[in-house]
Write an enzyme that holds these catalytic residues in place. Sequence first.
Site, PDB file in Angstrom:
ATOM      1  CG  ASN A   1      -2.995   4.130   0.681  1.00  0.00           C
ATOM      2  OD1 ASN A   1      -4.155   4.294   1.056  1.00  0.00           O
ATOM      3  ND2 ASN A   1      -2.516   2.937   0.416  1.00  0.00           N
TER       4      ASN A   1
ATOM      5  CD  GLU B   1      -2.012   3.712  -6.658  1.00  0.00           C
ATOM      6  OE1 GLU B   1      -2.035   3.156  -5.532  1.00  0.00           O
ATOM      7  OE2 GLU B   1      -2.160   4.929  -6.797  1.00  0.00           O
TER       8      GLU B   1
ATOM      9  CG  HIS C   1      -2.160  -0.481  -4.170  1.00  0.00           C
ATOM     10  ND1 HIS C   1      -2.345   0.854  -3.908  1.00  0.00           N
ATOM     11  CD2 HIS C   1      -2.600  -1.134  -3.070  1.00  0.00           C
ATOM     12  CE1 HIS C   1      -2.882   0.988  -2.707  1.00  0.00           C
ATOM     13  NE2 HIS C   1      -3.041  -0.203  -2.191  1.00  0.00           N
TER      14      HIS C   1
ATOM     15  CB  SER D   1      -0.860   0.057   1.260  1.00  0.00           C
ATOM     16  OG  SER D   1      -1.511  -1.142   1.490  1.00  0.00           O
TER      17      SER D   1
HETATM   18  N1  LIG Z   1      -6.176  -4.806   3.711  1.00  0.00           N
HETATM   19  C1  LIG Z   1      -6.251  -3.783   2.856  1.00  0.00           C
HETATM   20  O1  LIG Z   1      -7.211  -2.991   2.859  1.00  0.00           O
HETATM   21  C2  LIG Z   1      -5.153  -3.592   1.831  1.00  0.00           C
HETATM   22  C3  LIG Z   1      -5.447  -2.866   0.663  1.00  0.00           C
HETATM   23  C4  LIG Z   1      -4.454  -2.738  -0.307  1.00  0.00           C
HETATM   24  C5  LIG Z   1      -3.187  -3.285  -0.088  1.00  0.00           C
HETATM   25  N2  LIG Z   1      -2.926  -3.953   1.068  1.00  0.00           N
HETATM   26  C6  LIG Z   1      -1.609  -4.536   1.235  1.00  0.00           C
HETATM   27  O2  LIG Z   1      -1.676  -5.930   0.945  1.00  0.00           O
HETATM   28  C7  LIG Z   1      -0.724  -6.639   1.752  1.00  0.00           C
HETATM   29  C8  LIG Z   1      -1.445  -7.702   2.547  1.00  0.00           C
HETATM   30  O3  LIG Z   1      -2.399  -7.090   3.371  1.00  0.00           O
HETATM   31  P1  LIG Z   1      -3.585  -7.911   4.059  1.00  0.00           P
HETATM   32  O4  LIG Z   1      -4.553  -6.914   4.555  1.00  0.00           O
HETATM   33  O5  LIG Z   1      -4.042  -8.998   3.150  1.00  0.00           O
HETATM   34  O6  LIG Z   1      -2.803  -8.558   5.288  1.00  0.00           O
HETATM   35  P2  LIG Z   1      -3.216  -9.831   6.159  1.00  0.00           P
HETATM   36  O7  LIG Z   1      -2.578  -9.627   7.473  1.00  0.00           O
HETATM   37  O8  LIG Z   1      -4.690 -10.078   6.070  1.00  0.00           O
HETATM   38  O9  LIG Z   1      -2.500 -11.044   5.397  1.00  0.00           O
HETATM   39  C9  LIG Z   1      -1.116 -11.175   5.273  1.00  0.00           C
HETATM   40  C10 LIG Z   1      -0.809 -12.656   5.170  1.00  0.00           C
HETATM   41  O10 LIG Z   1       0.564 -12.807   4.773  1.00  0.00           O
HETATM   42  C11 LIG Z   1       1.062 -13.926   5.446  1.00  0.00           C
HETATM   43  N3  LIG Z   1       2.522 -13.909   5.421  1.00  0.00           N
HETATM   44  C12 LIG Z   1       3.376 -13.237   6.187  1.00  0.00           C
HETATM   45  N4  LIG Z   1       4.646 -13.497   5.832  1.00  0.00           N
HETATM   46  C13 LIG Z   1       4.578 -14.357   4.785  1.00  0.00           C
HETATM   47  C14 LIG Z   1       5.545 -15.016   3.983  1.00  0.00           C
HETATM   48  N5  LIG Z   1       6.835 -14.827   4.183  1.00  0.00           N
HETATM   49  N6  LIG Z   1       5.113 -15.837   3.004  1.00  0.00           N
HETATM   50  C15 LIG Z   1       3.792 -16.024   2.806  1.00  0.00           C
HETATM   51  N7  LIG Z   1       2.832 -15.429   3.538  1.00  0.00           N
HETATM   52  C16 LIG Z   1       3.222 -14.610   4.521  1.00  0.00           C
HETATM   53  C17 LIG Z   1       0.461 -13.846   6.840  1.00  0.00           C
HETATM   54  O11 LIG Z   1       0.522 -15.104   7.490  1.00  0.00           O
HETATM   55  C18 LIG Z   1      -0.981 -13.407   6.498  1.00  0.00           C
HETATM   56  O12 LIG Z   1      -1.832 -14.516   6.295  1.00  0.00           O
HETATM   57  C19 LIG Z   1      -0.021  -5.582   2.601  1.00  0.00           C
HETATM   58  O13 LIG Z   1       1.155  -5.198   1.956  1.00  0.00           O
HETATM   59  C20 LIG Z   1      -1.036  -4.444   2.639  1.00  0.00           C
HETATM   60  O14 LIG Z   1      -0.435  -3.191   2.851  1.00  0.00           O
HETATM   61  C21 LIG Z   1      -3.897  -4.141   2.031  1.00  0.00           C
END
Ligand SMILES: NC(=O)c1ccc[n+]([C@@H]2O[C@H](COP(=O)([O-])OP(=O)(O)OC[C@H]3O[C@@H](n4cnc5c(N)ncnc54)[C@H](O)[C@@H]3O)[C@@H](O)[C@H]2O)c1
Length: 285
Positions: free
Chosen positions: A193, A155, A143, A122
Amino acid sequence: MVRETIDRVGVVGAGTMGSGIAQVAAAHDHDVVMRDIREEFVESGFENIDDSLERLVSNETLPEDEAEGVRERIEGTTDLEDLANCDLVVEAALEEMDVKKDVFADLEDVCDDDILLATNTSTLSITSIASDLEHPERVIGLHFMNPVPIMEGVEVVVGEKTTDTATDLAHEFAEGLEKTTWEADDKPGFVTNRILMPWINEGIRAYDEGVATKEDIDVGMELGTNVPMGPLTLADHIGLDVCLHASETLHEELGDRYKPAYLLKRKVEAGDLGKKTGQGFYEYD
Ligand SMILES: NC(=O)c1ccc[n+]([C@@H]2O[C@H](COP(=O)([O-])OP(=O)(O)OC[C@H]3O[C@@H](n4cnc5c(N)ncnc54)[C@H](O)[C@@H]3O)[C@@H](O)[C@H]2O)c1
């Protein structure tokens, strides 16, 4: 050069975003490998997918047999090696630079040299994520927005070393998922963002400083600027911890105009993280 034919898609992380990306890729006929570090996280990713598919079937957006097909095209794993024969990998692990760097180093080890490697970050720099790699030219930001199956936009974030071919392929892949793309340079917060976080923080400050009630701030922004949700409701949906983390990264990179609102920090410290905990600026069942 990056491989242009994308059949098999790898997804790293089976959380909110990874499971959504896996679902949407499978819904567009890709075979998908969804990898997390522990079996229970993979299972929980499949639960998200099942819930989402069930909703789509029950509101008649998706026929039942197609939903079954989507589910069958997704393979879950904890084994990194299972990503070896993917034609593209999208990383959606934790929003921590060290974690992302480790994931990309692993991907460089197991995947072919000519496949596109994308991150769903993000706010973090694509250039930094790719900086220790042998082939940073095929690393890009893809993104996706939350919830991935519903939100139309993606994005595309172009790092310092990302090639034009990699960028074109990233647009093409996302458009193949019926998403609409736009492009941002690798500057903190990209387009979304960078603009959204100060808007949310200003909404929180306006509430904290007594400009209006929280309801009036939200309704004022909805009706006054034609957005579907006001800043406090949207912050609750995103998660106040996620908003704080993003704001802190932007603050670090861009200075004081990105300072997180005091009340945002207090709410996170109190464990009131928004919809997911049942309490944020509003209460949820
Ligand atoms: N949640 C949102 O609204 C949103 C929106 C856009 C982008 N993002 C981005 O997307 C990414 C994920 O966010 P999320 O909300 O899904 O997080 P989340 O916490 O729901 O999921 C992350 C997952 O990654 C896993 N993980 C951690 N280390 C790992 C590894 N080495 N190998 C494989 N899996 C691993 C964790 O166990 C977890 O299940 C982040 O970079 C976040 O900034 C999130």
